[in-house]
Design an enzyme around this catalytic site. Structure first.
Site, PDB file in Angstrom:
ATOM      1  N   GLY A   1       0.825  -1.208   0.000  1.00 48.96           N
ATOM      2  CA  GLY A   1       0.000   0.000   0.000  1.00 48.96           C
ATOM      3  C   GLY A   1       0.856   1.253   0.000  1.00 48.96           C
ATOM      4  O   GLY A   1       1.782   1.393   0.807  1.00 48.96           O
TER       5      GLY A   1
ATOM      6  N   GLU B   1     -17.916  16.657   5.113  1.00 50.87           N
ATOM      7  CA  GLU B   1     -17.059  17.324   4.104  1.00 50.87           C
ATOM      8  C   GLU B   1     -17.620  17.111   2.698  1.00 50.87           C
ATOM      9  O   GLU B   1     -17.578  18.008   1.860  1.00 50.87           O
ATOM     10  CB  GLU B   1     -15.616  16.799   4.205  1.00 50.87           C
ATOM     11  CG  GLU B   1     -14.914  17.308   5.462  1.00 50.87           C
ATOM     12  CD  GLU B   1     -13.398  17.120   5.418  1.00 50.87           C
ATOM     13  OE1 GLU B   1     -12.931  16.121   4.857  1.00 50.87           O
ATOM     14  OE2 GLU B   1     -12.683  17.997   5.956  1.00 50.87           O
TER      15      GLU B   1
ATOM     16  N   ASP C   1      -4.954   2.699   8.651  1.00 45.04           N
ATOM     17  CA  ASP C   1      -6.330   2.274   8.935  1.00 45.04           C
ATOM     18  C   ASP C   1      -6.441   0.785   9.278  1.00 45.04           C
ATOM     19  O   ASP C   1      -7.503   0.337   9.711  1.00 45.04           O
ATOM     20  CB  ASP C   1      -7.243   2.584   7.742  1.00 45.04           C
ATOM     21  CG  ASP C   1      -7.554   4.066   7.632  1.00 45.04           C
ATOM     22  OD1 ASP C   1      -6.992   4.860   8.406  1.00 45.04           O
ATOM     23  OD2 ASP C   1      -8.375   4.438   6.758  1.00 45.04           O
TER      24      ASP C   1
HETATM   25  P1  FAD Z   1      -4.667   4.768   2.466  1.00 45.96           P
HETATM   26  O1  FAD Z   1      -4.188   6.163   2.472  1.00 45.96           O
HETATM   27  O2  FAD Z   1      -6.105   4.497   2.244  1.00 45.96           O
HETATM   28  O3  FAD Z   1      -3.800   3.962   1.397  1.00 45.96           O
HETATM   29  C1  FAD Z   1      -3.968   2.587   1.128  1.00 45.96           C
HETATM   30  C2  FAD Z   1      -3.263   2.286  -0.189  1.00 45.96           C
HETATM   31  O4  FAD Z   1      -3.289   0.869  -0.414  1.00 45.96           O
HETATM   32  C3  FAD Z   1      -3.925   2.927  -1.411  1.00 45.96           C
HETATM   33  O5  FAD Z   1      -2.951   3.485  -2.251  1.00 45.96           O
HETATM   34  C4  FAD Z   1      -4.635   1.738  -2.092  1.00 45.96           C
HETATM   35  O6  FAD Z   1      -4.734   1.893  -3.495  1.00 45.96           O
HETATM   36  C5  FAD Z   1      -3.693   0.593  -1.743  1.00 45.96           C
HETATM   37  N1  FAD Z   1      -4.350  -0.716  -1.760  1.00 45.96           N
HETATM   38  C6  FAD Z   1      -5.503  -1.073  -1.143  1.00 45.96           C
HETATM   39  N2  FAD Z   1      -5.776  -2.373  -1.368  1.00 45.96           N
HETATM   40  C7  FAD Z   1      -4.774  -2.839  -2.142  1.00 45.96           C
HETATM   41  C8  FAD Z   1      -4.480  -4.116  -2.700  1.00 45.96           C
HETATM   42  N3  FAD Z   1      -5.275  -5.171  -2.486  1.00 45.96           N
HETATM   43  N4  FAD Z   1      -3.371  -4.241  -3.457  1.00 45.96           N
HETATM   44  C9  FAD Z   1      -2.535  -3.181  -3.668  1.00 45.96           C
HETATM   45  N5  FAD Z   1      -2.758  -1.958  -3.161  1.00 45.96           N
HETATM   46  C10 FAD Z   1      -3.863  -1.787  -2.401  1.00 45.96           C
HETATM   47  N6  FAD Z   1      -7.797  11.853   7.855  1.00 45.96           N
HETATM   48  C11 FAD Z   1      -7.237  12.980   8.365  1.00 45.96           C
HETATM   49  O7  FAD Z   1      -6.356  12.883   9.232  1.00 45.96           O
HETATM   50  N7  FAD Z   1      -7.601  14.227   7.915  1.00 45.96           N
HETATM   51  C12 FAD Z   1      -8.524  14.399   6.954  1.00 45.96           C
HETATM   52  O8  FAD Z   1      -8.836  15.526   6.567  1.00 45.96           O
HETATM   53  C13 FAD Z   1      -9.140  13.238   6.388  1.00 45.96           C
HETATM   54  N8  FAD Z   1     -10.044  13.369   5.401  1.00 45.96           N
HETATM   55  C14 FAD Z   1     -10.604  12.243   4.855  1.00 45.96           C
HETATM   56  C15 FAD Z   1     -11.552  12.422   3.844  1.00 45.96           C
HETATM   57  C16 FAD Z   1     -12.148  11.309   3.283  1.00 45.96           C
HETATM   58  C17 FAD Z   1     -13.178  11.507   2.200  1.00 45.96           C
HETATM   59  C18 FAD Z   1     -11.783  10.008   3.725  1.00 45.96           C
HETATM   60  C19 FAD Z   1     -12.403   8.774   3.099  1.00 45.96           C
HETATM   61  C20 FAD Z   1     -10.856   9.828   4.734  1.00 45.96           C
HETATM   62  C21 FAD Z   1     -10.245  10.961   5.311  1.00 45.96           C
HETATM   63  N9  FAD Z   1      -9.313  10.836   6.341  1.00 45.96           N
HETATM   64  C22 FAD Z   1      -8.736  11.952   6.877  1.00 45.96           C
HETATM   65  C23 FAD Z   1      -8.858   9.507   6.804  1.00 45.96           C
HETATM   66  C24 FAD Z   1      -7.524   9.160   6.091  1.00 45.96           C
HETATM   67  O9  FAD Z   1      -7.667   9.370   4.712  1.00 45.96           O
HETATM   68  C25 FAD Z   1      -7.106   7.720   6.341  1.00 45.96           C
HETATM   69  O10 FAD Z   1      -7.051   7.489   7.724  1.00 45.96           O
HETATM   70  C26 FAD Z   1      -5.737   7.454   5.693  1.00 45.96           C
HETATM   71  O11 FAD Z   1      -5.831   7.554   4.299  1.00 45.96           O
HETATM   72  C27 FAD Z   1      -5.215   6.066   6.067  1.00 45.96           C
HETATM   73  O12 FAD Z   1      -3.945   5.896   5.489  1.00 45.96           O
HETATM   74  P2  FAD Z   1      -3.444   4.434   5.091  1.00 45.96           P
HETATM   75  O13 FAD Z   1      -2.012   4.582   4.710  1.00 45.96           O
HETATM   76  O14 FAD Z   1      -3.796   3.452   6.138  1.00 45.96           O
HETATM   77  O15 FAD Z   1      -4.304   4.019   3.823  1.00 45.96           O
HETATM   78  P1  NAD Z   2     -17.112   7.794  10.941  1.00 44.17           P
HETATM   79  O1  NAD Z   2     -17.179   6.419  11.482  1.00 44.17           O
HETATM   80  O2  NAD Z   2     -16.286   8.780  11.663  1.00 44.17           O
HETATM   81  O3  NAD Z   2     -18.578   8.402  10.783  1.00 44.17           O
HETATM   82  C1  NAD Z   2     -19.646   7.629  10.303  1.00 44.17           C
HETATM   83  C2  NAD Z   2     -20.960   8.240  10.746  1.00 44.17           C
HETATM   84  O4  NAD Z   2     -22.027   7.477  10.174  1.00 44.17           O
HETATM   85  C3  NAD Z   2     -21.150   8.198  12.264  1.00 44.17           C
HETATM   86  O5  NAD Z   2     -21.495   9.483  12.699  1.00 44.17           O
HETATM   87  C4  NAD Z   2     -22.267   7.174  12.474  1.00 44.17           C
HETATM   88  O6  NAD Z   2     -23.092   7.480  13.574  1.00 44.17           O
HETATM   89  C5  NAD Z   2     -23.027   7.280  11.157  1.00 44.17           C
HETATM   90  N1  NAD Z   2     -23.798   6.057  10.828  1.00 44.17           N
HETATM   91  C6  NAD Z   2     -23.403   4.771  10.976  1.00 44.17           C
HETATM   92  N2  NAD Z   2     -24.402   3.927  10.576  1.00 44.17           N
HETATM   93  C7  NAD Z   2     -25.412   4.705  10.147  1.00 44.17           C
HETATM   94  C8  NAD Z   2     -26.702   4.429   9.603  1.00 44.17           C
HETATM   95  N3  NAD Z   2     -27.140   3.176   9.419  1.00 44.17           N
HETATM   96  N4  NAD Z   2     -27.497   5.464   9.260  1.00 44.17           N
HETATM   97  C9  NAD Z   2     -27.054   6.756   9.424  1.00 44.17           C
HETATM   98  N5  NAD Z   2     -25.863   7.064   9.949  1.00 44.17           N
HETATM   99  C10 NAD Z   2     -25.040   6.068  10.298  1.00 44.17           C
HETATM  100  O7  NAD Z   2     -16.613   7.628   9.408  1.00 44.17           O
HETATM  101  P2  NAD Z   2     -15.983   8.734   8.431  1.00 44.17           P
HETATM  102  O8  NAD Z   2     -16.678  10.018   8.552  1.00 44.17           O
HETATM  103  O9  NAD Z   2     -15.902   8.072   7.094  1.00 44.17           O
HETATM  104  O10 NAD Z   2     -14.506   8.915   8.995  1.00 44.17           O
HETATM  105  C11 NAD Z   2     -13.596   7.809   8.967  1.00 44.17           C
HETATM  106  C12 NAD Z   2     -12.286   8.233   9.601  1.00 44.17           C
HETATM  107  O11 NAD Z   2     -11.628   9.211   8.793  1.00 44.17           O
HETATM  108  C13 NAD Z   2     -12.483   8.866  10.975  1.00 44.17           C
HETATM  109  O12 NAD Z   2     -11.425   8.469  11.800  1.00 44.17           O
HETATM  110  C14 NAD Z   2     -12.381  10.348  10.705  1.00 44.17           C
HETATM  111  O13 NAD Z   2     -11.877  11.063  11.815  1.00 44.17           O
HETATM  112  C15 NAD Z   2     -11.411  10.392   9.537  1.00 44.17           C
HETATM  113  N6  NAD Z   2     -11.706  11.587   8.705  1.00 44.17           N
HETATM  114  C16 NAD Z   2     -11.182  12.759   9.133  1.00 44.17           C
HETATM  115  C17 NAD Z   2     -11.465  13.908   8.416  1.00 44.17           C
HETATM  116  C18 NAD Z   2     -10.887  15.207   8.904  1.00 44.17           C
HETATM  117  O14 NAD Z   2     -10.107  15.188   9.846  1.00 44.17           O
HETATM  118  N7  NAD Z   2     -11.213  16.320   8.278  1.00 44.17           N
HETATM  119  C19 NAD Z   2     -12.284  13.859   7.276  1.00 44.17           C
HETATM  120  C20 NAD Z   2     -12.814  12.632   6.894  1.00 44.17           C
HETATM  121  C21 NAD Z   2     -12.527  11.485   7.625  1.00 44.17           C
END
Ligand code: FAD
Ligand code: NAD
Length: 396
Positions: A11, A170, A297
């Site tokens: 990853g 977001e 994660d």
């Molecule tokens: P990832 O960054 O998800 O990377 C995993 C990598 O593994 C990817 O490149 C993927 O392609 C690769 N991979 C997966 N499966 C396979 C496979 N089978 N074979 C080969 N490669 C594979 N966190 C914050 O702190 N601040 C934020 O503002 C924030 N915003 C977010 C917004 C959104 C919409 C989402 C969904 C999450 C956000 N998060 C945020 C959470 C954060 O993105 C994750 O916690 C973070 O990306 C985890 O990092 P990671 O290295 O574990 O995995």
């Molecule tokens: P989350 O688990 O934080 O939030 C999911 C939400 O969905 C919860 O509030 C939960 O109560 C709700 N939910 C669950 N089941 C439901 C149902 N059946 N019907 C309606 N609502 C339901 O997940 P996320 O928002 O994807 O965040 C994942 C991780 O990524 C978290 O650790 C978060 O802190 C991080 N993240 C951080 C940022 C940031 O820092 N700006 C942005 C995006 C994600």
């Protein structure tokens, strides 16, 4: 172990890239063979994905070619999909080959958690990769086009976001910013469009500072979002959802942001997991394996009796720490315990709006939005220096 240890990183997300970069910096010539495996030849900035998903930013701001981030003379990049991790054989099975390892770093990221809600996996879309957000963006535009080419079915212009955690909030903010532009482009009256954000808990962003939650909800309501709090989605269908109250909302677009879990490959490898996440030891190693590190994660670390939420800042710090511990282990030195330093939380609420907590200070509005930009620019700087900041950074 062979004379030159083989290190395999699975990853190239936040954790994997930081591990690779730190290993390439710290390892001496011929001290180890390092291979980085990733499904795509680009790294995507997950924390930006909500923008291209809604169509408020381009995909190209959200991904970077991995070859621009690592030195391919020091690290072998393998573009492939991991199929299986065989712990007893110390091998990783890829879609097109096999890799052996002495040290393994698992940074495969999370997956959407649907909690077994009927129809969710089949009919809802989720924000998890470049390909998944391309689909969401194209799907939303298609609904507007279809609306004008059919008998104006309301479900085409009803949009449902399931979950009001950070991802849901977001994304719904970006969607609310995009809708007026789509209405203009497709000649649709904005007053007819509905954006629903449905949250099972009694408020948005459960556990976050209440005054900031209130601020966020107010900003988004003004942008046209209808919240339903204390109501869970019970079933998802091709044309809508059924709520815990029995109410049915028709919609051709359901975006699920209801939670994340660890990668299923980690579970099927045989590790003990909680929702796909492994409780790692103080050095980030999988229990019982001195040569396997699990980060991002896929890892679980407790802060008192509660696990830290899976975030990019956690994955980045773990990436650096696990690289240092692998180098120490190869050199027969003492490993260092991982300690998480929480730098704050910033969430965007669309254009010019946000909420943030840094230390004991709380920010809202423009200041918080600027902080979000700073966090994004800082990340680009960490992984790619000034050239990447200039190429991919969003300054306005
Ligand atoms: P990832 O960054 O998800 O990377 C995993 C990598 O593994 C990817 O490149 C993927 O392609 C690769 N991979 C997966 N499966 C396979 C496979 N089978 N074979 C080969 N490669 C594979 N966190 C914050 O702190 N601040 C934020 O503002 C924030 N915003 C977010 C917004 C959104 C919409 C989402 C969904 C999450 C956000 N998060 C945020 C959470 C954060 O993105 C994750 O916690 C973070 O990306 C985890 O990092 P990671 O290295 O574990 O995995
Ligand atoms: P989350 O688990 O934080 O939030 C999911 C939400 O969905 C919860 O509030 C939960 O109560 C709700 N939910 C669950 N089941 C439901 C149902 N059946 N019907 C309606 N609502 C339901 O997940 P996320 O928002 O994807 O965040 C994942 C991780 O990524 C978290 O650790 C978060 O802190 C991080 N993240 C951080 C940022 C940031 O820092 N700006 C942005 C995006 C994600």
């Amino acid at each position: 172990m062979s004379s030159i240890p083989k290190i395999v990183i699975l990853g190239a997300g936040y954790g994997g890239i930081l591990t690779a970069q730190r290993l390439q910096k710290e390892l001496n010539y011929n001290e180890a063979d390092v291979t980085l495996v990733n499904r795509h030849d680009y790294h995507y900035i997950t924390t930006h994905l909500h923008m291209p998903a809604a169509g408020t930013d381009s995909i190209e701001h959200t991904r970077v070619s991995i070859s621009k981030l690592i030195d391919e003379f020091k690290i072998d990049l393998v573009k492939s999909s991991v199929q299986e991790i065989r712990l007893h054989d110390k091998k990783v099975i890829l879609e097109d080959g096999t890799l052996s390892y002495d040290y393994l770093i698992i940074g495969l990221g999370g997956e959407p958690e649907t909690f077994g809600i009927p129809g969710m996996a089949e009919y809802a879309m989720s924000i998890r990769s470049i390909n998944s957000v391309r689909l969401i963006r194209a799907h939303i535009e298609y609904q507007f086009a279809m609306y004008k080419n059919e008998q104006r079915p309301q479900e085409r212009i009803n949009f449902i976001v399931g979950g009001a955690g950070f991802s849901g909030i977001e994304f719904v903010a970006e969607l609310a910013d995009r809708i007026p532009k789509l209405c203009k482009e497709y000649d649709v009256d904005p007053a007819l469009v509905n954006i629903y954000n449905i949250e099972a808990a009694s408020s948005a962003l459960p556990g976050f500072a209440p005054e900031l939650v209130d601020y966020a909800v107010e900003v988004l309501q003004k942008k046209g979002v209808t919240f339903k709090f204390g109501v869970a989605i019970k079933e998802c269908m091709p044309n809508g959802v059924i709520l815990s109250t029995g109410e049915e909302i028709k919609s051709a677009t359901i975006v699920w942001t209801g939670g994340v879990r660890g990668n299923r490959l980690v579970e099927s490898a045989g590790f003990e997991t909680m929702r796909g996440r492994v409780k790692v030891d103080e050095y980030l190693r999988a229990p019982g394996y001195e040569n396997i590190f699990i980060i991002g994660d896929n890892s679980l670390i407790f802060n008192g009796d509660k696990p830290y939420p899976p975030t990019a800042q956690m994955a980045m710090q773990q990436g650096v720490s696990c690289a240092q511990n692998i180098v120490a282990s190869i050199r027969g030195k003492e490993l260092r315990k991982f300690e998480f330093h929480h730098k704050g939380t910033v969430a965007s609420l669309g254009k010019g709006e946000g909420i943030a907590v840094v230390g004991d200070k709380k920010y809202t509005g423009f200041k918080a939005a600027q902080l979000k930009k700073l966090v994004d620019l800082r990340y680009l700087f960490i992984i790619g220096g000034i050239p990447l900041v200039l190429k991919k950074g969003r300054f306005i």
